[in-house]
Structure formats: C-alpha cells, structure tokens
Design an enzyme around this catalytic site. Structure first.
Site, PDB file in Angstrom:
ATOM      1  N   ARG A  12       0.824  -1.221   0.000  1.00 57.95           N
ATOM      2  CA  ARG A  12       0.000   0.000   0.000  1.00 57.95           C
ATOM      3  C   ARG A  12       0.854   1.265   0.000  1.00 57.95           C
ATOM      4  NH1 ARG A  12      -4.937  -0.226   3.984  1.00 57.95           N
ATOM      5  NH2 ARG A  12      -5.249   1.688   2.815  1.00 57.95           N
ATOM      6  N   CYS A  13       2.164   1.111   0.161  1.00 55.18           N
ATOM      7  CA  CYS A  13       3.077   2.251   0.247  1.00 55.18           C
ATOM      8  C   CYS A  13       3.718   2.505  -1.121  1.00 55.18           C
ATOM      9  CB  CYS A  13       4.159   1.957   1.283  1.00 55.18           C
ATOM     10  SG  CYS A  13       5.524   3.136   1.297  1.00 55.18           S
ATOM     11  N   SER A  14       3.591   3.723  -1.616  1.00 52.21           N
ATOM     12  CA  SER A  14       4.126   4.037  -2.950  1.00 52.21           C
ATOM     13  C   SER A  14       5.646   3.890  -3.007  1.00 52.21           C
ATOM     14  CB  SER A  14       3.711   5.440  -3.382  1.00 52.21           C
ATOM     15  OG  SER A  14       4.268   6.426  -2.534  1.00 52.21           O
TER      16      SER A  14
END
Length: 117
Positions: A12-14
């Site tokens: 979920r972390c870019s």
C-alpha cells in the site's frame, strides 16, 4: 550460497512499490516480506538497525497515531523497549527496507537501495 535479496514491503506504500519495481527492473526478484503480516523478530530488527547504522527512533514512523498513543516519544525508553514496540506494532517501522550482501538500506528515496546491490 549467497543470501537472497529481501525487501520488507508494504504494497500500500508508494515508496515500497517503487523500490520493488526498481529491483525487478534490474532483474532482481527479491524475497518479499510483508512485514505488517510477518514482522521481524526483535533480534532480526536489532540486526537490521545495526546494518543501517540507526537507532530505533530513526527507523520509526513517528507521525503514526500509535507512536503517541504508546508513549514512544518518552526519552527514558530503552533501545530494547523501542524495538519491542516496533515488533508489536510493525506499522511503526519505516519502509521499505532492503537487505542485500550483508547490508541494509531504506528505500526513501527508492534509489538508496542501489548502494547495497
């Protein structure tokens, strides 16, 4: 036999996604550790901190609500206590972390990991 390149990853972390993409673009298929589901042990996290040359708070996401709720800004807390809190609440661990060749790097920015490959 050499150890595989590993990434402590949060999809979920870019920055985590960008770091993983950077590795795969270079033909590297790292072992993906979804650390929110499978957090490192206290010993493993201590070793990672040593490899990074960081103290626990330097690898903590201090803006997370849990940081304040758990009183982790208390300067009297020991390294062991902070590591235990990070393992118990892995959301507090900065990401992504890549381990390669006995070294570690935080992928912020993602290009940081290139220094250990």
């Amino acid at each position: 036999m050499t150890e595989p390149i590993r990434i402590f990853h949060n999809p979920r972390c870019s920055k985590s996604r960008q770091t993983l993409e950077l590795l795969t673009e270079r033909g590297i298929e790292p072992e993906i550790i979804r650390y929110l589901e499978t957090p490192p042990t206290e010993l493993a996290l201590s070793d990672i901190l040593d490899a990074l040359g960081l103290e626990p708070r330097q690898l903590m996401r201090t803006g997370e609500q849990e940081y304040k709720e758990l009183g982790l800004d208390n300067t009297d807390l020991s390294r062991t206590q902070l590591i235990a809190a990070m393992v118990a609440t892995p959301k507090l661990i900065e990401r992504p972390i890549v381990l390669a060749n006995g070294k570690a790097a935080v992928g912020r920015p993602p290009e940081n990991v290139l220094t250990i490959l």
